[in-house]
Design an enzyme around this catalytic site. Structure first.
Site, PDB file in Angstrom:
ATOM      1  N   LYS A  80       0.447  -1.166   0.513  1.00  0.00           N
ATOM      2  CA  LYS A  80      -0.080   0.228   0.544  1.00  0.00           C
ATOM      3  C   LYS A  80       0.863   1.025   0.204  1.00  0.00           C
ATOM      4  O   LYS A  80       2.017   0.834   0.411  1.00  0.00           O
ATOM      5  CB  LYS A  80      -0.475   0.165   0.741  1.00  0.00           C
ATOM      6  N   SER A 155      -9.377   1.224   2.702  1.00  0.00           N
ATOM      7  CA  SER A 155      -9.029   2.684   2.212  1.00  0.00           C
ATOM      8  C   SER A 155      -7.832   1.005   0.627  1.00  0.00           C
ATOM      9  O   SER A 155      -7.337   2.469   0.266  1.00  0.00           O
ATOM     10  CB  SER A 155      -8.024   3.645   2.860  1.00  0.00           C
ATOM     11  N   SER A 179      -9.536  -1.318   7.325  1.00  0.00           N
ATOM     12  CA  SER A 179      -9.073  -0.836   5.650  1.00  0.00           C
ATOM     13  C   SER A 179      -8.247  -2.269   4.997  1.00  0.00           C
ATOM     14  O   SER A 179      -8.215  -1.948   4.101  1.00  0.00           O
ATOM     15  CB  SER A 179      -8.362   0.230   6.084  1.00  0.00           C
TER      16      SER A 179
END
Length: 442
Positions: A80, A155, A179
């Site tokens: 990420k 996310s 997330s």
């Protein structure tokens, strides 16, 4: 799709160990697949091909010499884009951080690299990681595996979709309110939310540091266990095949079963039946303090997030997606007294929850009460965006607010996961239980 693209990270690692998979060829296969993929730019923010091939070459030599550092030595994964990568732009999905280039890797990336994992590149995310939907009109919105017009979950949106679309064997994301687990569930993956403080956050762009955690998104519980161990720099967890027979599982009825949409309801009921068929004892449990605990999310998340980012945001607020800007600014409405009082009350609720669940091996709930909403509607209907975002994170946030570790597993119904929650720092026990639950769901 190449056969390697459909394999678990653990199976690829075993292939390397047997000499059946060459780490350099493996890395190049995934880099080529990413470049050729129609959604490359919606999933990956940037690639690190030179690093990947250099790391794969080193793994190739270790494999030749029978000196592999871990079961995943030579396996490529995605990260990420809020984990710092030395000399590579890390922007956390925000135009506010455009061009930000750290000079060192995040500590979890350093640990994983030392264990031989190969870094393919950085994946897109919600802006500064502050949304469970995965919608990011400022950079890119990843496509959902079941319908590219629907939200991917966030996310860690690019993390999940890099695995679901077969352009990474596994991925590392972060989880502050859900997330890791939401995008894992919406893309039929396994996702592990670790206990706060168990994995280092040094070199990870923060959202709300007291709640931020690091976790893997992958195709199997075995992969989650191996990735967790790699990021801790520890030996792999013993995952001797386990059974659910005789385990005691609690179904949390407070909040977590309210307003379930049809898909998640049917998926959860089906999962419970399969757990029962596998020998688990299941009991419903109500804990009123859970409902109270989640009401403190706006105070605790909002205050910390806005306190962390206020100066950067207010220097250029027009660079932000309006919905995310509003979420950050909501944090300025609370006083220090509100914040401290909320923490005191939350601590007492955590104690109550742990006492109430002490006799159970895990607590179960649907990972998400809804299925992925349509991106176009989210972009044009602000009220819909707010309600869907809050519902998306409602169940997962329970684990964050109460300081738990949690594991989401696919149920076999697209976009619907079942979550197992355990006490803080019980990841190893949870993963062993998760292996048995995964077998029951298969």
């Amino acid at each position: 799709m190449n056969d390697w693209q459909g394999m678990t990270a653990a199976d690829l690692g075993r292939g390397i160990d047997k000499g059946e998979v060459d780490p350099v060829e493996l890395a190049q296969t995934f880099l080529d697949a990413i470049d050729a993929h129609e959604y490359r730019d919606r999933i990956y923010a940037r690639l690190t091909p030179d690093r990947a091939l250099a790391e794969a070459t080193a793994a190739q030599e270790r494999a030749r010499l029978k000196l592999r550092r871990s079961p995943l030595d030579g396996v490529p994964i995605s990260w990420k884009d809020l984990f710092d990568t030395a000399g590579v732009v890390t922007e956390a999905g925000s135009k506010l951080l455009e061009g930000r280039t750290p000079d060192a890797d995040a500590e979890v990336l350093q640990a994983a690299t030392h264990q031989g994992l190969v870094c393919l590149g950085k994946t897109h995310l919600s802006e500064l990681a502050f949304s469970g939907l995965g919608l990011n009109p400022k950079t890119a919105t990843a496509p959902n595996i079941h319908d590219p017009e629907n939200a991917p979950g966030g996310s860690s949106s690019g993390a999940a979709t890099s695995v679901a679309f077969g352009i990474a064997p596994a991925a590392i994301g972060s989880d502050t309110g859900g997330s890791v687990r939401v995008p894992a569930a919406w893309n039929d993956l396994v996702g592990l939310k670790t206990t706060s403080g168990v994995l280092s956050l040094k070199g990870a762009v923060p959202l709300a540091a007291k709640f931020d955690t690091v976790g893997p998104l992958c195709k199997s519980v075995e992969d989650a266990a191996l990735l967790f161990a790699a990021m801790k720099g520890e030996p792999a967890i013993d995952l001797t095949p386990a059974s659910l027979r005789g385990t005691r599982l609690a179904v949390l009825t407070t909040v977590a079963l309210d307003d379930l949409r049809e898909g998640p309801r049917i998926a959860f009921e089906g999962a419970l039946q399969r757990f029962k068929d596998a020998g688990a004892e299941i009991e419903e449990i109500a804990i009123p303090e859970v409902a109270q605990a989640i009401t403190f999310a706006p105070i605790l998340y909002g205050s910390e997030a806005y306190g962390t980012w206020k100066e950067v945001i207010e220097a250029n607020p027009d660079a932000m997606f309006a919905e995310i800007l509003a979420r950050f600014r909501s944090g300025k409405d609370f006083t220090a007294a509100n914040y401290v009082a909320a923490w005191h009350k939350l601590d007492s609720y955590c104690d109550t929850y742990l006492r109430a669940t002490a006799g159970f091996d895990a607590v179960l709930c649907p990972t998400c009460p809804i299925t992925p909403p349509n991106v176009a509607r989210l972009m044009t209907d602000s009220d819909y965006y707010v309600t869907e975002n809050l519902l998306t994170l409602r169940n997962t946030r329970i684990g964050n607010m109460l300081g738990l570790c949690a594991l989401t597993l696919p149920t076999g119904i697209p976009g619907c996961g079942v979550s197992l929650m355990a006490a803080p720092r019980e990841e190893r026990r949870l993963l062993r239980l998760g292996l048995a639950a995964e077998a029951a769901l298969a």
